[in-house]
Design a protein around this motif. Structure first.
Motif, short mmCIF file in Angstrom:
data_model
loop_
_atom_site.label_atom_id
_atom_site.label_comp_id
_atom_site.label_asym_id
_atom_site.label_seq_id
_atom_site.Cartn_x
_atom_site.Cartn_y
_atom_site.Cartn_z
N ARG A 12 8.97 -10.38 -15.96
CA ARG A 12 9.20 -11.47 -15.01
C ARG A 12 9.93 -12.62 -15.70
O ARG A 12 9.90 -12.74 -16.92
CB ARG A 12 7.87 -11.98 -14.46
N ARG A 26 10.96 -9.23 -9.98
CA ARG A 26 10.55 -10.16 -8.91
C ARG A 26 9.06 -10.08 -8.62
O ARG A 26 8.48 -11.03 -8.08
CB ARG A 26 11.36 -9.87 -7.64
N LYS A 38 7.10 -8.60 -6.35
CA LYS A 38 6.73 -8.96 -4.98
C LYS A 38 5.87 -7.88 -4.33
O LYS A 38 6.09 -6.68 -4.52
CB LYS A 38 7.99 -9.15 -4.12
#
Length: 353
Positions: free
Chosen positions: A224, A317, A319
């Motif tokens: 990240r 990301r 997510k």
């Protein structure tokens, strides 16, 4: 008796996993399989699984022809597609299957999606290209047929590539005979570890794996922007087959029917690999900027290279509903105990030793 049609069902990965799981979970008088294929030739694994074709039929079809597909799907209750093509025909094939399923009065259809979460199919450029107008067409016909999307994250089996040396495959007949004699759907060695998944991953050791190389002792892991390890959902090919087979019992199919083998961080994945092998891995942390620079060197024709890099970016990301999936089918079917990452790596490493 109801019929489940599997487009691309002769494949040695998802086609085989779904077929074997359906036969294991459902009695012969409940579900029969119709496998749609471009070739009329029955693969070795299918002859081993159902040698006298008591529970299945194989039908050659033209995926470019809706009339051909409609004829093949007459009398079919549920259609699942596991076709995979990167030549630009994948989306149209799914749309053709949709129209044929509606024409044939099928009750349920799951287009070939199988992979990252639903957001990935709209946010990752390569996956958008694979989908094109599929979602819109499915929404348009949702009043005529149940539409479901099966996703599972990353195939856990990519972690097992490279533990066995690449070998020249036996002839089809030798393969069929040996498999039938062993009364096994999967042959020992790489076939049982990777469950038919092809060596197509981008790992730099050339194994065709992804993220880690158990044999080479390397790890190439997205990170990240804040330097923390992102999450990843992984599921084996076999567990995907079991969840799809179980879902046949659901009264309706609607929307996202995600499944989860296990969700771990990249750091946890690395620790599992080191614990199982006893090695200290050489780790390359893949930063988003470095991934983008690498993508800039690819030709636009290098679909595979671009796709893997875009997937790496998706993991940076971190997510939900993109790299991380929710256990929708796990909650429906608590009797299915998916293979964990540690157990999978342990099995792969032990079989290679």
């Amino acid at each position: 008796m109801r019929t489940l049609a599997v487009a691309g069902g002769a494949s040695p990965s998802l086609g085989r996993a779904i077929a074997s799981a359906v036969f294991a979970r459902h009695p012969p008088d409940r579900w029969r399989l119709l496998l749609l294929s471009r070739s009329p030739r029955s693969p070795a694994w299918l002859r081993a699984l159902d040698p006298h074709a008591h529970r299945h039929a194989l039908r050659a079809v033209d995926y470019t022809s809706i009339p051909s597909l409609t004829s093949a799907l007459r009398g079919v209750h549920t259609l699942v597609s596991v076709t995979g093509a990167v030549d630009g025909t994948q989306a149209q094939t799914q749309i053709n299957l949709l129209h044929a399923a509606v024409n044939a009065a099928c009750k349920r259809y799951a287009p070939s999606q199988f992979g990252l979460g639903h957001k990935a199919w709209t946010e990752i450029r390569s996956l958008r290209w694979l989908n094109q107008d599929l979602f819109g067409q499915c929404a348009k016909h949702s009043s005529n047929i149940d539409i479901a999307y099966f996703n599972h994250g990353c195939f856990m089996n990519y972690l097992g590539h490279g533990v066995f040396p690449a070998s020249k495959p036996a002839s089809e007949e030798e393969d069929a005979l040996r498999t039938m004699q062993q009364v096994q759907v999967y042959k020992a060695s790489e076939d049982s570890v990777c469950e038919g998944l092809q060596r197509c991953g981008p790992l730099s050791d050339g194994s065709g794996g992804y993220l880690i190389g158990l044999k080479s002792g390397i790890a190439e892991l997205p990170v990240r922007p804040d330097g923390q390890w992102p999450r990843i959902t992984l599921t084996t090919v076999g567990d995907v087959g079991r969840f799809v087979a179980a879902s046949l019992d659901l009264p309706a199919w609607r929307g996202r029917m995600d499944m989860v083998g296990e969700t771990v961080t990249m750091g946890q994945l690395l620790r599992h690999a080191e614990q199982v092998t006893g090695k200290t891995f050489r780790v390359t942390a893949l930063q988003a900027d470095a991934i983008r620079r690498k993508m800039a060197t690819f030709s636009q024709d290098d679909f595979s290279g671009l796709l893997w890099s875009e997937i790496d970016l998706a993991y940076t990301r971190d997510k939900d509903d993109e790299a991380v999936l929710q256990p929708v089918l796990n909650n429906h079917f608590p009797d299915i105990r998916p293979v964990t990452v540690h157990k999978y790596l342990e099995k792969a490493w032990k079989q290679a030793m």
